[in-house]
Design a protein around this motif. Structure first.
Motif, short mmCIF file in Angstrom:
data_model
loop_
_atom_site.label_atom_id
_atom_site.label_comp_id
_atom_site.label_asym_id
_atom_site.label_seq_id
_atom_site.Cartn_x
_atom_site.Cartn_y
_atom_site.Cartn_z
N UNK A 223 0.86 -1.19 0.00
CA UNK A 223 0.00 0.00 0.00
C UNK A 223 0.89 1.24 0.00
N UNK A 224 1.41 1.59 1.16
CA UNK A 224 2.31 2.75 1.25
C UNK A 224 3.77 2.37 1.06
N UNK A 225 4.09 1.10 1.29
CA UNK A 225 5.48 0.66 1.21
C UNK A 225 6.20 0.69 2.55
N UNK A 226 5.51 1.17 3.59
CA UNK A 226 6.13 1.28 4.91
C UNK A 226 6.54 -0.06 5.50
N UNK A 227 5.72 -1.09 5.28
CA UNK A 227 6.06 -2.41 5.83
C UNK A 227 7.32 -2.96 5.17
N UNK A 228 7.45 -2.74 3.87
CA UNK A 228 8.67 -3.20 3.19
C UNK A 228 9.90 -2.52 3.78
N UNK A 229 9.83 -1.22 3.94
CA UNK A 229 10.97 -0.46 4.44
C UNK A 229 11.35 -0.93 5.84
N UNK A 230 10.34 -1.14 6.70
CA UNK A 230 10.63 -1.55 8.08
C UNK A 230 11.23 -2.94 8.16
N UNK A 231 11.09 -3.73 7.08
CA UNK A 231 11.67 -5.07 7.06
C UNK A 231 12.88 -5.17 6.14
N UNK A 232 13.44 -4.02 5.78
CA UNK A 232 14.66 -4.01 4.99
C UNK A 232 14.49 -4.46 3.56
N UNK A 233 13.29 -4.26 2.99
CA UNK A 233 13.00 -4.70 1.63
C UNK A 233 12.78 -3.51 0.70
N UNK A 234 12.94 -3.76 -0.60
CA UNK A 234 12.68 -2.73 -1.59
C UNK A 234 11.82 -3.32 -2.70
N UNK A 235 10.83 -2.57 -3.13
CA UNK A 235 9.93 -3.00 -4.20
C UNK A 235 10.66 -2.93 -5.53
N UNK A 236 10.59 -4.02 -6.31
CA UNK A 236 11.35 -4.04 -7.58
C UNK A 236 10.46 -4.24 -8.81
N UNK A 237 9.30 -4.86 -8.65
CA UNK A 237 8.40 -5.07 -9.79
C UNK A 237 6.96 -4.94 -9.32
N UNK A 238 6.18 -4.08 -9.99
CA UNK A 238 4.75 -3.95 -9.71
C UNK A 238 4.00 -4.85 -10.68
N UNK A 239 3.26 -5.81 -10.15
CA UNK A 239 2.66 -6.86 -10.98
C UNK A 239 1.17 -6.63 -11.21
N UNK A 240 0.42 -6.29 -10.16
CA UNK A 240 -1.03 -6.17 -10.29
C UNK A 240 -1.51 -5.02 -9.42
N UNK A 241 -2.29 -4.12 -10.02
CA UNK A 241 -2.91 -3.03 -9.25
C UNK A 241 -4.33 -3.46 -8.89
N UNK A 242 -4.68 -3.26 -7.63
CA UNK A 242 -5.94 -3.79 -7.13
C UNK A 242 -6.72 -2.71 -6.39
N UNK A 243 -8.03 -2.87 -6.35
CA UNK A 243 -8.92 -2.08 -5.51
C UNK A 243 -10.16 -2.91 -5.25
N UNK A 244 -11.04 -2.42 -4.40
CA UNK A 244 -12.28 -3.14 -4.14
C UNK A 244 -13.16 -3.13 -5.39
N UNK A 245 -13.77 -4.27 -5.67
CA UNK A 245 -14.68 -4.39 -6.82
C UNK A 245 -15.98 -5.04 -6.36
N UNK A 246 -17.03 -4.77 -7.11
CA UNK A 246 -18.30 -5.46 -6.91
C UNK A 246 -18.36 -6.61 -7.90
#
Length: 283
Positions: free
Chosen positions: A158-181
């Motif tokens: 979401x914000x990327x904060x959890x990745x940072x706090x665990x020493x990780x870096x985002x390298x590939x965005x695969x799927x964008x999601x949101x709530x759907x009906x």
């Protein structure tokens, strides 16, 4: 009567109930209930885990469901995607330890990747020609590299904060999601009609978001200039004022265009400008 499945608890639960409330449908909080009856629309609400909602809708246990697109894509059950709902935005991404010398997807060849979304990841790797070991785990996927379970992860960001706090870096965005009906493909004609009534309400709310209703007074001689500046669902509404030579203009303007348009309108003599929030907009 329709039955709609929503998440039993968490952020999507609250936002789903808020959206239904805006549509005039009052839903009780789950509080350990499995099913509750809504007020303001012929609707039952079924409270489930988010990853159970696609299957429940596919089987006809629920007629409709509000769930993240990521769960629909992962489970793969046959459902109809009716509409995007504009909340619960996130993405599914690959991430690696920040100390990793990452130079592209080839990094993952022969590597182990931990995820709670093995089906989406398997399809993505297959499309890209990457052979990797997909390790399915539930819960805290982000700790897997730190404890030696995996070389990278594939998880919700979401914000990327959890990745940072665990020493990780985002390298590939695969799927964008949101709530759907989503809807059961086998709905009968009565339930499809009720679904259309519900989506009519929801669309009126979603269409109004980010929009403002603007009213102003303007010299009639500058009316042509104002009409060129102002958008409208067809054209701005123009009403005469009691004062000779003046008129009132009403228009709907998107939030991101609002102040630029207001400044231009003031330059041509607009005054008494009122800016109002929109609750619903029916096209």
């Amino acid at each position: 009567m329709l039955r709609i499945a929503i998440q039993a608890k968490g952020r999507l639960n609250e936002q789903s109930i808020d959206l239904l409330s805006e549509a005039g449908i009052r839903v009780a909080e789950s509080k350990r209930k499995l099913i509750s009856r809504a007020e303001g629309f012929p609707l039952e609400v079924l409270y489930l885990r988010d990853d159970d909602i696609p299957q429940a809708v596919s089987m006809g246990v629920a007629d409709l469901g509000i769930v993240g697109l990521n769960e629909v894509a992962e489970k793969g059950f046959p459902v109809e995607q009716i509409m995007d709902l504009g909340f619960g935005g996130c993405r599914l991404s690959l991430a690696v330890p920040k100390t990793t010398a990452y130079e592209g997807l080839a990094f993952f060849r022969g590597r182990r990747v931990a995820t709670s979304y093995p089906n989406i990841l398997a399809r993505y790797f297959a499309e890209k020609g990457i052979e990797a070991e997909i390790h399915t785990i539930e819960g805290s996927v982000e700790i897997a590299p730190a404890v030696g379970m995996a070389d990278g992860i594939f998880d919700i960001v979401s914000s990327g904060g959890t990745l940072i706090s665990n020493g990780l870096v985002e390298v590939e965005k695969v799927l964008f999601s949101e709530a759907v009906l989503i809807a059961c493909p086998g709905l009968d004609s009565d339930k499809r009609r009720e679904t259309e009534q519900l989506t009519f309400r929801l669309n009126s709310i979603l269409d109004s978001r980010g929009m403002k209703y603007v009213l102003m007074n303007l010299p009639k001689e500058r009316l042509g200039d104002a009409i060129r500046i102002l958008p409208g669902m067809r054209s701005p509404t123009v009403l005469p004022l009691a004062q000779e030579g003046w008129c009132s203009i009403h228009a709907v303007i998107s939030q991101d265009q609002l102040w630029e348009r207001i400044e231009r309108l003031k330059e041509i003599g607009a005054e008494g400008i009122l800016i109002l929030a929109l609750e619903n907009m029916i096209r």
